[in-house]
Design a protein around this motif. Structure first.
Motif, PDB file in Angstrom:
ATOM      1  N   ASN A   1      18.656  -0.951   5.713  1.00 24.12           N
ATOM      2  CA  ASN A   1      20.017  -1.428   5.493  1.00 24.12           C
ATOM      3  C   ASN A   1      20.030  -2.621   4.544  1.00 24.12           C
ATOM      4  N   VAL A   2      21.112  -2.743   3.792  1.00 20.53           N
ATOM      5  CA  VAL A   2      21.289  -3.816   2.811  1.00 20.53           C
ATOM      6  C   VAL A   2      20.004  -3.965   1.990  1.00 20.53           C
ATOM      7  N   SER A   3      19.604  -2.886   1.377  1.00 14.64           N
ATOM      8  CA  SER A   3      18.433  -2.859   0.506  1.00 14.64           C
ATOM      9  C   SER A   3      18.587  -1.653  -0.410  1.00 14.64           C
ATOM     10  N   SER A   4      17.507  -1.169  -0.960  1.00 11.35           N
ATOM     11  CA  SER A   4      17.548   0.018  -1.806  1.00 11.35           C
ATOM     12  C   SER A   4      16.120   0.498  -2.026  1.00 11.35           C
ATOM     13  N   SER A   5      15.990   1.531  -2.831  1.00  4.32           N
ATOM     14  CA  SER A   5      14.669   2.055  -3.159  1.00  4.32           C
ATOM     15  C   SER A   5      13.786   1.016  -3.841  1.00  4.32           C
ATOM     16  N   ARG A   6      14.410  -0.018  -4.436  1.00  7.44           N
ATOM     17  CA  ARG A   6      13.641  -1.044  -5.153  1.00  7.44           C
ATOM     18  C   ARG A   6      12.613  -1.719  -4.247  1.00  7.44           C
ATOM     19  N   PHE A   7      12.884  -1.764  -2.950  1.00 12.33           N
ATOM     20  CA  PHE A   7      11.967  -2.389  -2.004  1.00 12.33           C
ATOM     21  C   PHE A   7      10.688  -1.564  -1.798  1.00 12.33           C
ATOM     22  N   TRP A   8      10.662  -0.331  -2.315  1.00 12.92           N
ATOM     23  CA  TRP A   8       9.467   0.514  -2.222  1.00 12.92           C
ATOM     24  C   TRP A   8       8.646   0.511  -3.506  1.00 12.92           C
ATOM     25  N   ALA A   9       9.165  -0.051  -4.597  1.00 10.55           N
ATOM     26  CA  ALA A   9       8.549   0.146  -5.909  1.00 10.55           C
ATOM     27  C   ALA A   9       7.113  -0.362  -5.976  1.00 10.55           C
ATOM     28  N   GLY A  10       6.835  -1.501  -5.326  1.00 11.30           N
ATOM     29  CA  GLY A  10       5.473  -2.022  -5.349  1.00 11.30           C
ATOM     30  C   GLY A  10       4.485  -1.075  -4.704  1.00 11.30           C
ATOM     31  N   LEU A  11       4.853  -0.509  -3.567  1.00 12.46           N
ATOM     32  CA  LEU A  11       3.990   0.466  -2.902  1.00 12.46           C
ATOM     33  C   LEU A  11       3.808   1.694  -3.777  1.00 12.46           C
TER      34      LEU A  11
END
Length: 351
Positions: free
Chosen positions: A40-50
């Motif tokens: 919630n209150v996030s997006s796919s961008r929070f996975w980009a590093g992984l």
């Protein structure tokens, strides 16, 4: 376009009959499909590093859910729980030709992943739950999922912090107030020992501020209640969709077939825990919500105990699961301990 994305990760638009979905993609399109579902209150961008650190023999998809990131904003019918989201995922997979997938869900994304497993178990190869919300919804239940109040008061859209919602709608990227998205991210998305690189923090805050705000999306509508704390869930929006009034994924315990399950969490998580700072029962217990009726009426929701109970039932019915707890880690193990998380994830997928 996000210029901060790693070189190996690209953004694509995928049109389905349900939604125009923004998807981050990495790896080999002929590789093993792996889908990462944000919280919630996030997006796919929070996975980009992984994504940038995963082997190329995986084809990794990280979609923005409806109303988040750069995907189309469409309302959420909360009376269906999170099935607007699961059906969006199914439509996305059909459009890009994915027939079987390993599904990773973080926070609310974990709830969506559990519901997807219930709805489409034959399409899953593995299920990974990262700091997942409880199978019994967010807030307002005792350990076995029984509601504390008959109208599920104390859950849903009315529990969101008004100032946070206002600052999110305004696109506040500062840290000028405790309720600024950046301040909330630093205080609650990670543990106390984590420090973001400045460029990454900026990208995450911008992703947070791309959340669609309103009764149909975040946080959702609310109705008054005669029961403590005098607000109950409405019928629209994301926080109502995860209210136990509409969301119950305890049926995960009996799905067939049974993909192996990995549950990863941090022991310093303040969002999903048995003492969550976002749970009305716990806030009442510590005096942050007035007139709390006590443990006998409205105890803190034992979120992790509930998840563990359902996964144990899953194992008792013939499935398999493992639990990995990261020490001194908050709500985002994949961000706070990326190498450890990558190792645990790949070992699980490889097994």
């Amino acid at each position: 376009m996000d210029d901060t994305l790693p070189d190996s990760v690209e953004s694509r638009r995928v049109e389905t009959d349900r939604l125009t979905t923004n998807v981050l993609v990495s790896g080999d399109p002929d590789g093993t499909p792996l889908c990462l579902v944000h919280g919630n209150v996030s997006s796919s961008r929070f996975w980009a590093g992984l994504m940038a650190d995963l082997p190329d023999d995986y084809w990794v998809l990280a979609p923005d859910l409806r109303g988040y990131g750069d995907s189309e904003t469409k309302p959420v019918d909360a009376t269906r729980g999170v099935q607007d989201y699961t059906e969006d995922l199914a439509a996305l997979f059909a459009e890009v030709g994915v027939e079987a997938v390993a599904l990773v869900g973080w926070s609310i994304g974990g709830g969506i992943a559990m519901q997807y497993a219930i709805d489409y178990p034959e399409t899953l190869t593995e299920l990974v739950l990262v700091s997942t919300m409880s199978p019994y919804g967010f807030g307002g239940t005792t350990r076995d999922g029984t509601p504390c109040q008959p109208d599920y008061a104390g859950t849903g859209g009315g529990l969101a912090d008004d100032e946070f919602v206002e600052r999110l709608a305004e696109g506040d990227v500062t840290a000028e107030a405790d309720a600024s998205p950046r301040s909330v991210m630093h205080a609650f998305y990670v543990g106390p020992d984590h420090e973001f690189a400045s460029e990454t923090a900026d990208a995450y805050v911008e992703a947070m501020c791309a959340t669609a705000v309103g009764d149909g999306n975040y946080p959702g509508d609310a109705v008054p209640s005669d029961n403590w704390p005098e607000v109950a869930p409405g019928e629209r929006g994301v926080l109502n969709a995860i209210s136990p009034k509409y969301f119950d994924a305890s049926g995960l315990a009996t799905i067939e077939p049974q993909p192996p399950v990995l549950w990863v969490r941090g022991d310093a998580d303040q969002i999903v825990s048995d003492t969550s700072f976002f749970d009305a029962g716990y806030l009442g217990q510590i005096g942050e919500l007035p007139d709390w009726p006590g443990d006998d009426v409205y105890p803190p929701q034992p979120m992790n105990d509930q998840t563990r109970d359902v996964l144990k039932a899953y194992a008792a019915n013939g499935g398999s699961y493992s639990e990995e707890t990261f020490t001194n880690v908050g709500h985002s193990p994949h961000i706070e301990r990326p190498e450890q998380f990558r190792s645990v994830l790949l070992e699980f997928l490889g097994s």
